[in-house]
Scaffold this motif. Structure first.
Motif, PDB file in Angstrom:
ATOM      1  N   GLY A 170     -68.858  87.426   9.727  1.00 48.28           N
ATOM      2  CA  GLY A 170     -69.137  87.445   8.811  1.00 48.28           C
ATOM      3  C   GLY A 170     -70.266  86.361   8.444  1.00 48.28           C
ATOM      4  N   ARG A 171     -69.501  84.998   8.733  1.00 43.56           N
ATOM      5  CA  ARG A 171     -69.416  83.834   8.159  1.00 43.56           C
ATOM      6  C   ARG A 171     -70.473  83.105   8.949  1.00 43.56           C
ATOM      7  N   GLY A 172     -71.226  83.511   9.023  1.00 46.58           N
ATOM      8  CA  GLY A 172     -72.322  82.502  10.567  1.00 46.58           C
ATOM      9  C   GLY A 172     -72.420  81.344   9.849  1.00 46.58           C
ATOM     10  N   GLU A 173     -72.708  81.902   7.892  1.00 47.95           N
ATOM     11  CA  GLU A 173     -73.112  80.113   7.820  1.00 47.95           C
ATOM     12  C   GLU A 173     -72.275  78.672   7.517  1.00 47.95           C
ATOM     13  N   VAL A 174     -70.831  79.262   7.714  1.00 53.57           N
ATOM     14  CA  VAL A 174     -70.058  78.453   7.760  1.00 53.57           C
ATOM     15  C   VAL A 174     -70.234  76.851   8.534  1.00 53.57           C
ATOM     16  N   PHE A 175     -70.882  77.914   9.612  1.00 52.53           N
ATOM     17  CA  PHE A 175     -71.439  76.092  10.732  1.00 52.53           C
ATOM     18  C   PHE A 175     -72.793  76.259  11.190  1.00 52.53           C
ATOM     19  N   ARG A 176     -73.367  74.586  10.928  1.00 50.49           N
ATOM     20  CA  ARG A 176     -74.786  74.992  11.102  1.00 50.49           C
ATOM     21  C   ARG A 176     -74.767  73.880  12.418  1.00 50.49           C
ATOM     22  N   ALA A 177     -75.700  74.333  12.713  1.00 49.83           N
ATOM     23  CA  ALA A 177     -75.760  74.187  14.354  1.00 49.83           C
ATOM     24  C   ALA A 177     -77.076  72.708  13.812  1.00 49.83           C
ATOM     25  N   LEU A 178     -76.744  71.282  14.938  1.00 54.23           N
ATOM     26  CA  LEU A 178     -77.658  70.060  14.743  1.00 54.23           C
ATOM     27  C   LEU A 178     -77.633  69.821  15.988  1.00 54.23           C
ATOM     28  N   SER A 179     -78.783  69.276  16.086  1.00 54.77           N
ATOM     29  CA  SER A 179     -79.565  68.698  17.618  1.00 54.77           C
ATOM     30  C   SER A 179     -79.354  67.311  17.804  1.00 54.77           C
ATOM     31  N   PRO A 180     -79.087  67.201  18.892  1.00 54.74           N
ATOM     32  CA  PRO A 180     -78.395  65.820  19.544  1.00 54.74           C
ATOM     33  C   PRO A 180     -79.103  64.443  18.751  1.00 54.74           C
ATOM     34  N   ASP A 181     -80.442  64.691  18.841  1.00 59.08           N
ATOM     35  CA  ASP A 181     -80.742  63.817  17.937  1.00 59.08           C
ATOM     36  C   ASP A 181     -80.042  63.454  16.765  1.00 59.08           C
ATOM     37  N   ASP A 182     -79.908  65.338  15.645  1.00 63.54           N
ATOM     38  CA  ASP A 182     -79.790  64.533  14.608  1.00 63.54           C
ATOM     39  C   ASP A 182     -78.283  64.125  14.467  1.00 63.54           C
ATOM     40  N   ILE A 183     -77.130  64.975  15.648  1.00 55.63           N
ATOM     41  CA  ILE A 183     -75.846  63.882  15.849  1.00 55.63           C
ATOM     42  C   ILE A 183     -75.337  62.754  15.711  1.00 55.63           C
ATOM     43  N   SER A 189     -74.512  56.597  16.314  1.00 53.86           N
ATOM     44  CA  SER A 189     -74.470  56.413  17.681  1.00 53.86           C
ATOM     45  C   SER A 189     -74.240  57.257  19.344  1.00 53.86           C
ATOM     46  N   ALA A 190     -75.228  56.650  19.933  1.00 54.66           N
ATOM     47  CA  ALA A 190     -75.987  57.597  20.534  1.00 54.66           C
ATOM     48  C   ALA A 190     -74.360  57.982  21.987  1.00 54.66           C
ATOM     49  N   ALA A 191     -73.272  57.828  21.747  1.00 46.84           N
ATOM     50  CA  ALA A 191     -72.276  58.303  22.126  1.00 46.84           C
ATOM     51  C   ALA A 191     -71.792  59.673  21.758  1.00 46.84           C
ATOM     52  N   HIS A 192     -72.292  60.271  20.826  1.00 49.29           N
ATOM     53  CA  HIS A 192     -72.006  61.624  20.670  1.00 49.29           C
ATOM     54  C   HIS A 192     -73.644  62.227  21.353  1.00 49.29           C
ATOM     55  N   LEU A 193     -72.806  63.657  21.714  1.00 40.64           N
ATOM     56  CA  LEU A 193     -73.884  64.135  22.295  1.00 40.64           C
ATOM     57  C   LEU A 193     -74.552  65.265  21.667  1.00 40.64           C
ATOM     58  N   ALA A 194     -73.731  66.473  21.431  1.00 41.19           N
ATOM     59  CA  ALA A 194     -73.929  67.273  20.588  1.00 41.19           C
ATOM     60  C   ALA A 194     -73.060  67.049  19.219  1.00 41.19           C
ATOM     61  N   GLY A 195     -73.135  68.857  18.863  1.00 42.87           N
ATOM     62  CA  GLY A 195     -71.944  68.504  17.526  1.00 42.87           C
ATOM     63  C   GLY A 195     -72.361  69.359  16.787  1.00 42.87           C
ATOM     64  N   ILE A 196     -71.492  70.220  16.133  1.00 47.19           N
ATOM     65  CA  ILE A 196     -71.665  71.578  14.546  1.00 47.19           C
ATOM     66  C   ILE A 196     -71.698  70.461  13.386  1.00 47.19           C
ATOM     67  N   CYS A 197     -72.280  70.932  12.423  1.00 46.91           N
ATOM     68  CA  CYS A 197     -71.860  70.479  11.080  1.00 46.91           C
ATOM     69  C   CYS A 197     -71.082  71.908   9.945  1.00 46.91           C
ATOM     70  N   GLU A 198     -70.121  71.359   9.026  1.00 43.40           N
ATOM     71  CA  GLU A 198     -69.532  72.444   8.157  1.00 43.40           C
ATOM     72  C   GLU A 198     -69.780  71.290   7.242  1.00 43.40           C
ATOM     73  N   PRO A 199     -70.686  72.397   6.519  1.00 43.02           N
ATOM     74  CA  PRO A 199     -70.742  71.643   5.040  1.00 43.02           C
ATOM     75  C   PRO A 199     -70.409  71.335   4.347  1.00 43.02           C
ATOM     76  N   VAL A 200     -69.636  71.641   3.710  1.00 42.23           N
ATOM     77  CA  VAL A 200     -68.497  72.111   2.436  1.00 42.23           C
ATOM     78  C   VAL A 200     -67.660  70.506   2.620  1.00 42.23           C
ATOM     79  N   ASN A 201     -67.013  70.568   4.104  1.00 44.11           N
ATOM     80  CA  ASN A 201     -65.753  69.861   3.772  1.00 44.11           C
ATOM     81  C   ASN A 201     -66.390  68.228   3.377  1.00 44.11           C
ATOM     82  N   GLY A 202     -64.649  67.518   2.593  1.00 41.45           N
ATOM     83  CA  GLY A 202     -65.276  66.043   1.919  1.00 41.45           C
ATOM     84  C   GLY A 202     -64.623  65.242   2.619  1.00 41.45           C
ATOM     85  N   THR A 203     -64.431  63.904   1.858  1.00 44.80           N
ATOM     86  CA  THR A 203     -63.849  63.187   2.053  1.00 44.80           C
ATOM     87  C   THR A 203     -62.818  62.795   0.555  1.00 44.80           C
TER      88      THR A 203
END
Length: 483
Positions: A170-183, A189-203
Motif C-alpha cells: 500500500g505504499r505505491g507512492e514511495v517510488f516514482r518511475a522515470l523514463s530513460p530520457d528523464d533519468i 549522463s547518458a550512461a544511465h539507461l533507466a531508473g526510479i526515484c524516491e523523492p523523499v530522500n536527500g543529502t
C-alpha cells in the motif's frame, strides 16, 4: 591501434593523474577541522545513568533521545577520536529511508513492523531539515530525491521487486518511475539507461551534521568526552568503562561503535568489515549546468560493488564505490582509511559515467570501513547475560538517517521501556552469522572478487561466467553498501 584501446589509455592516464593529485582526508572532515569545540578528555572517575561508547551519529542521536525521554538523566558519551570523525564523517552523506530494503525488513520483522520502521525512516528524513533549522545548524541539507539507476543492460529492472513489494504494502507512492530520457537528463549522463526515484530522500554534509549534533548534545547537558577510548568494558552491575585516564561507572551502557564493534565477542561474527572509497572534484558548478545535473539528486547504480554519487552545494561531485574490499575481523587498520585500490576503482567509475568531465581533476579522496550485515540492516539489542548493555551496529553503509531511528530504539532499550521502539522485530533478532576467521576473510574475498568480475563483465556488455554468477549469489542480500 583502435579507438577503444586509445580511449582506455587516455582513461588510465587520467586515473594515474588523479592518484597523484588526491588528498586522503575526507572532504567533510576537512571542511570542519578548524571549527570544532576544544577537546574535553575524560581525566577522572565519574558516574552516569547511561554511558554511550561512540560519538558518531548513532551515539549522538541516542544521547539526544535519552535526554528527550528523561531530561534529568545523567548521560556520558565516550569517543575514541572526535565526535563524528569515524564512519559518520567518511560516508557519502545520503539521507535515505529503509524503503529500498523493505523486502529484508518484511522477512525479518513481519509486515506490520516493517511498514512502521520504513515509515519512521521516511518521517525522519522529512524531519531532519526542520530539526537543523530549529537548532541553527547549516549542514547543507537538501531534500532533492534519490535515483536508483542502471548503467548496464544487465541491471535493467534491478529495483522491480522492491517497487512491487512497496505497492503490495500500500505504499505505491514511495517510488516514482522515470523514463530513460528523464533519468539521463537528471543524472547528467547518458550512461544511465533507466531508473526510479524516491523523492523523499536527500543529502547532507556529514561533517557539519556531526559537528552540529555534538554541539546540541553538549548544550543539552550531556557529558561528551573525546580522545577517550574505552579500553575495557566491565559488565558488572553497574558497569564500568575504563579509559586511559579515567573511568565511568554506569547503570546502563550503549555500544555504538560501527565496525569497531568486532571487539565485542558476541557481535564480531554478525558482520563483516568492508571498504568504501570516495573521490571528489573541485567545485564545478558551470560544468554541472552544462551536463544538466543541477537538481541535487543523489544517485546509486545497480552494481554488486555499488557506485553512489551526489553533488554538493558548492558544485562538487562526490563519487563513491562500496563493497569492493574485505578486511580481516578486528579494529579497522590504516588501510581501511586510505585504500589506493578502492580509490582508483571509484575514480575509474567516475570517469566511465561522466566521460565529458575527463578534464576535471579529482581533488580529494578517502576511504573508510563499513560494518556490513548479511541482510544490510542494523543489529540492535542487548547482550546475552548483560541486559544492561545495549548495542546498535551493522549500519551497512546506510546509517546517516536510519541512525536517528536506531538512536530512538536504543534509548528505549537503555531505559528498559516496554514500547514499540524497544519491542519490534528488528530488536534482538537472530541475525545470520558469518564463518569464523580465517574462513570469513578467505571466503569473503573470493566472493567479493567474483562480484567485481561480474560487475566489470556486465558493464562491458560481456557474458558472466557461471562460476562468478554462483559465487556472487553467496554475497549478503539487500541493496548493497552505498552511502
Amino acid at each position: 591501434m583502435n579507438e577503444q584501446i586509445v580511449n582506455q589509455q587516455v582513461l588510465n592516464a587520467q586515473i594515474q593523474g588523479d592518484a597523484r593529485q588526491m588528498s586522503s582526508c575526507s572532504l567533510w572532515l576537512a571542511d570542519v577541522s578548524g571549527a570544532r569545540a576544544p577537546v574535553r578528555r575524560l581525566d577522572r572517575d565519574i558516574s552516569a545513568d547511561v554511558a554511550i561508547i561512540g560519538g558518531g551519529f548513532v551515539g549522538l542521536w541516542t544521547a539526544l533521545a535519552l535526554k528527550e525521554l528523561e531530561p534529568r538523566l545523567r548521560v556520558a558519551v565516550l569517543e575514541a577520536g572526535r565526535c563524528g570523525g569515524g564512519a559518520s564523517g567518511l560516508n557519502g552523506g545520503f539521507v535515505m529511508s529503509w524503503w529500498p530494503k523493505i523486502a529484508s525488513l518484511v522477512g525479518i520483522c513481519g509486515v506490520d513492523d516493517a511498514l512502521w520502521l520504513a515509515d519512521e525512516t521516511t518521517r525522519s528524513v522529512a524531519a531532519l531539515g526542520p530539526f537543523l533549522d530549529r537548532h541553527g545548524i547549516d549542514a547543507e541539507y537538501r531534500q532533492s530525491g534519490w535515483l536508483w539507476t542502471a548503467t548496464a543492460a544487465a541491471h535493467l529492472g534491478a529495483w522491480d521487486s522492491v517497487v512491487e513489494t512497496a505497492q503490495c504494502l500500500g505504499r505505491g507512492e514511495v517510488f516514482r518511475a522515470l523514463s530513460p530520457d528523464d533519468i539521463a537528463r537528471r543524472t547528467g549522463s547518458a550512461a544511465h539507461l533507466a531508473g526510479i526515484c524516491e523523492p523523499v530522500n536527500g543529502t547532507v554534509h556529514p561533517g557539519k551534521l556531526g559537528r552540529g549534533l555534538a554541539r546540541i548534545v553538549a548544550e543539552a547537558g550531556i557529558a561528551v568526552y573525546e580522545h577517550s577510548r574505552v579500553e575495557t568494558l566491565v559488565r558488572s552491575t553497574p558497569a564500568k568503562l575504563v579509559t586511559h585516564s579515567g573511568t565511568v561507572t554506569a547503570d546502563r551502557v550503549v555500544i555504538a561503535t560501527n565496525a569497531w564493534g568486532a571487539a565485542v565477542p558476541e557481535l564480531k561474527r554478525r558482520f563483516v568489515c568492508v571498504g568504501s572509497a570516495i573521490v571528489a572534484t573541485p567545485p564545478i558548478p558551470g560544468r554541472l549546468a552544462e551536463i544538466g545535473w543541477t537538481g541535487g539528486e543523489s544517485i546509486t547504480d545497480s552494481q554488486a560493488t555499488v557506485d553512489y554519487y551526489r553533488t554538493t552545494r558548492d558544485g562538487r561531485i562526490v563519487f563513491g564505490k562500496g563493497g569492493g574490499r574485505l578486511y580481516f575481523t578486528g579494529e579497522p587498520g590504516a588501510t581501511a582509511f586510505n585504500d589506493p585500490v578502492g580509490i582508483a576503482e571509484a575514480a575509474a567509475d567516475f570517469r566511465r559515467v561522466y566521460p565529458m568531465l575527463a578534464d576535471v581533476p579529482v581533488e580529494r579522496s578517502w576511504s573508510g570501513p563499513i560494518d556490513r550485515t548479511y541482510d544490510s540492516l542494523p543489529l540492535l539489542g542487548t547482550l546475552p547475560g548483560a541486559p544492561h548493555v545495549c548495542y546498535g551496529i551493522g549500519w551497512s553503509g546506510n546509517g546517516v538517517n536510519p541512525s536517528r531511528v536506531g538512536g530512538r530504539i536504543l534509548a528505549s532499550l537503555a531505559l528498559d521501556k516496554r514500547d514499540r521502539w524497544a519491542q519490534n522485530g528488528l530488536v534482538n533478532r537472530g541475525a545470520r552469522r558469518f564463518p569464523p576467521e580465517p574462513l570469513r576473510f578467505l571466503g569473503g574475498a573470493i566472493v567479493r572478487a567474483a562480484m567485481a568480475r561480474k560487475d566489470r563483465k556486465e558493464i562491458a556488455g560481456g557474458a558472466v561466467s557461471l562460476l562468478d554468477r554462483a559465487l556472487a549469489r553467496l554475497a549478503p542480500s539487500g541493496l548493497e553498501d552505498k552511502t
